[in-house]
Scaffold this motif. Structure first.
Motif, PDB file in Angstrom:
ATOM      1  N   ILE A 137       0.869  -1.171   0.000  1.00  0.00           N
ATOM      2  CA  ILE A 137       0.000   0.000   0.000  1.00  0.00           C
ATOM      3  C   ILE A 137       0.904   1.219   0.000  1.00  0.00           C
ATOM      4  N   LEU A 138       0.599   2.176  -0.875  1.00  0.00           N
ATOM      5  CA  LEU A 138       1.429   3.363  -0.999  1.00  0.00           C
ATOM      6  C   LEU A 138       0.871   4.500  -0.161  1.00  0.00           C
TER       7      LEU A 138
ATOM      8  N   ASP B  43       7.908  -5.806  -5.733  1.00  0.00           N
ATOM      9  CA  ASP B  43       7.776  -6.061  -7.166  1.00  0.00           C
ATOM     10  C   ASP B  43       6.777  -5.101  -7.804  1.00  0.00           C
ATOM     11  N   LYS B  44       6.962  -4.866  -9.089  1.00  0.00           N
ATOM     12  CA  LYS B  44       5.985  -4.108  -9.852  1.00  0.00           C
ATOM     13  C   LYS B  44       4.656  -4.849  -9.838  1.00  0.00           C
ATOM     14  N   SER B  45       3.577  -4.136  -9.604  1.00  0.00           N
ATOM     15  CA  SER B  45       2.254  -4.752  -9.518  1.00  0.00           C
ATOM     16  C   SER B  45       1.208  -3.672  -9.747  1.00  0.00           C
ATOM     17  N   PRO B  46      -0.067  -4.051  -9.902  1.00  0.00           N
ATOM     18  CA  PRO B  46      -1.119  -3.025 -10.009  1.00  0.00           C
ATOM     19  C   PRO B  46      -1.123  -2.094  -8.801  1.00  0.00           C
ATOM     20  N   ASN B  47      -0.748  -2.612  -7.636  1.00  0.00           N
ATOM     21  CA  ASN B  47      -0.680  -1.776  -6.430  1.00  0.00           C
ATOM     22  C   ASN B  47       0.444  -0.760  -6.509  1.00  0.00           C
ATOM     23  N   CYS B  48       1.519  -1.116  -7.231  1.00  0.00           N
ATOM     24  CA  CYS B  48       2.702  -0.243  -7.299  1.00  0.00           C
ATOM     25  C   CYS B  48       3.353  -0.374  -8.671  1.00  0.00           C
TER      26      CYS B  48
ATOM     27  N   GLY C  88       2.802   7.501  13.229  1.00  0.00           N
ATOM     28  CA  GLY C  88       1.432   7.607  12.727  1.00  0.00           C
ATOM     29  C   GLY C  88       0.948   6.302  12.125  1.00  0.00           C
ATOM     30  N   TRP C  89       1.808   5.645  11.359  1.00  0.00           N
ATOM     31  CA  TRP C  89       1.447   4.365  10.729  1.00  0.00           C
ATOM     32  C   TRP C  89       1.189   3.285  11.770  1.00  0.00           C
TER      33      TRP C  89
ATOM     34  N   PHE D 211       6.086   6.430   1.094  1.00  0.00           N
ATOM     35  CA  PHE D 211       6.359   5.218   1.848  1.00  0.00           C
ATOM     36  C   PHE D 211       5.446   4.097   1.372  1.00  0.00           C
ATOM     37  N   LEU D 212       5.913   2.865   1.543  1.00  0.00           N
ATOM     38  CA  LEU D 212       5.167   1.676   1.158  1.00  0.00           C
ATOM     39  C   LEU D 212       5.110   0.748   2.351  1.00  0.00           C
ATOM     40  N   TRP D 213       3.993   0.037   2.485  1.00  0.00           N
ATOM     41  CA  TRP D 213       3.868  -0.892   3.597  1.00  0.00           C
ATOM     42  C   TRP D 213       2.970  -2.053   3.224  1.00  0.00           C
ATOM     43  N   GLN D 214       3.136  -3.139   3.971  1.00  0.00           N
ATOM     44  CA  GLN D 214       2.316  -4.327   3.747  1.00  0.00           C
ATOM     45  C   GLN D 214       2.188  -5.102   5.044  1.00  0.00           C
ATOM     46  N   MET D 215       0.984  -5.628   5.264  1.00  0.00           N
ATOM     47  CA  MET D 215       0.716  -6.465   6.434  1.00  0.00           C
ATOM     48  C   MET D 215       0.864  -7.938   6.077  1.00  0.00           C
ATOM     49  N   PRO D 216       1.264  -8.759   7.019  1.00  0.00           N
ATOM     50  CA  PRO D 216       1.372 -10.194   6.750  1.00  0.00           C
ATOM     51  C   PRO D 216      -0.017 -10.817   6.625  1.00  0.00           C
ATOM     52  N   PRO D 217      -0.103 -12.036   6.073  1.00  0.00           N
ATOM     53  CA  PRO D 217      -1.407 -12.693   5.903  1.00  0.00           C
ATOM     54  C   PRO D 217      -2.125 -12.958   7.223  1.00  0.00           C
TER      55      PRO D 217
END
Length: 331
Positions: free
Chosen positions: A49-50, A86-91, A139-140, A58-64
């Motif tokens: 998530i950007l 990686d390049k993806s629709p999200n980024c 904040g995050w 900044f970019l971040w991601q939560m584990p499953p």
């Protein structure tokens, strides 16, 4: 009775041989771990998530599954937070450098919430970046209800220097400084400073001396510290296809053969000099080993060759030890 006894003995010998072979394989794999850090076996997708705050991306991601720790990643000079995913629709502008992305994958598989922030300038700057990073991280953490979780930091090169000083403002449980000795000689810190693991390449003698000095200062203050020395690795025909999603076996073999024919690899397949000092692209072009389809992987290939030479590059050689270090200091 004799026939049955003989049959039993033969069966017992067979079982013992199989068991012994298995033990031998386990022992050898612990001493000579596979150089392939295959991407196809990973069970987690890199879909960040950007965000943007104070002019910093900044970019971040939560584990499953529910997060049990937090990892902040600080890139090196000329890099960005987008290099970890990686390049993806999200980024769509992410590039997923091969050594960098493995830390995100490992973190997510280990149930770490991961965040990377881009520096204001080409390299990290304490004056320009410290306040921004503290604000973004705090904040995050609040917004995602991660308060109370252990928080760790890994910084590479310029990011390592930055993390070493950021730890005076944010209470990390432990840090890893990669190819960086930190700023300890000019810092005022005490025994409450977080345990620090240095992952460096001793071929870079000046930095290795700096790491030794930093470790001495940390030990004198009673701060836990260890080092991992990352040594040169041979370039194999499968190196690039093993490490870079999108580079196939045939392309990997062609590049290896071109490097070999050009004398860039020695008789044992080690790089003769730092990949940054080589006009690798020109060498590969002349031997038709770098088709148009590989141009988008040029930076990925350079990172792998630099990591193989082991002078100053992001490397996943200490990946497992890094997360063991975090686990040991996560309470």
């Amino acid at each position: 009775m004799r026939a049955s006894a003989l049959l039993f003995l033969r069966w017992r010998q067979l079982v013992l041989c199989v068991f012994g072979a298995l033990l031998l394989l386990i022992f050898l794999s612990s001493i000579f771990p596979s150089r392939s850090r295959g991407h196809s076996s990973r069970s987690v997708e890199l879909l960040p998530i950007l965000g943007s705050k104070h002019g910093s991306e900044f970019l971040w991601q939560m584990p499953p599954r529910p997060a049990r720790a937090i990892l902040f990643l600080a890139h090196g000079c000329h890099c960005r937070a987008t290099f970890f995913w990686d390049k993806s629709p999200n980024c769509p502008h992410c590039i997923g450098l091969p050594e960098d992305r493995l830390y995100v994958l490992k973190a997510l598989e280990s149930r770490y919430a991961v965040i990377a922030i881009s520096s204001t300038n080409t390299c990290w700057d304490r004056q320009a970046d410290t306040g921004k990073v503290v604000s973004i991280l705090q904040g995050w953490i609040r917004e995602n209800r991660l308060d109370g979780l252990p928080i760790f930091a890994l910084g590479a090169s310029s990011g390592g220097y930055f993390v070493s000083t950021l730890a005076l403002r944010l209470r990390f449980n432990a840090t890893v400084l990669m190819i960086s000795e930190g700023h300890f000689e000019v810092m005022d810190f005490d025994r409450d400073y977080p345990a620090t693991l240095f992952a460096h390449m001793p071929r870079d003698e000046r930095r290795a001396i700096g790491v030794a000095r930093s470790m001495k200062l940390l030990k004198e203050k009673g701060v836990g510290t260890e080092e991992i020395q990352c040594l040169a690795l041979p370039v194999t025909p499968q190196l690039l296809s093993d490490r870079i999603p999108g580079v196939g076996d045939e392309a990997s073999r062609k590049i290896y053969q071109a490097l070999k024919e050009a004398g860039i690899l020695d008789e044992n397949d080690f790089m003769r000099s730092d990949g940054r000092r080589l006009v690798c692209r020109a060498v590969l072009d002349r031997r038709n080993a770098f088709p148009v389809s590989l141009k988008k992987w040029e930076h990925h290939i350079q990172e792998e060759l630099n990591a193989a030479y082991a002078y100053h590059e992001m490397t996943s050689v200490p990946l497992e030890r890094t997360f063991d270090w975090f686990a040991d200091h996560g309470k």
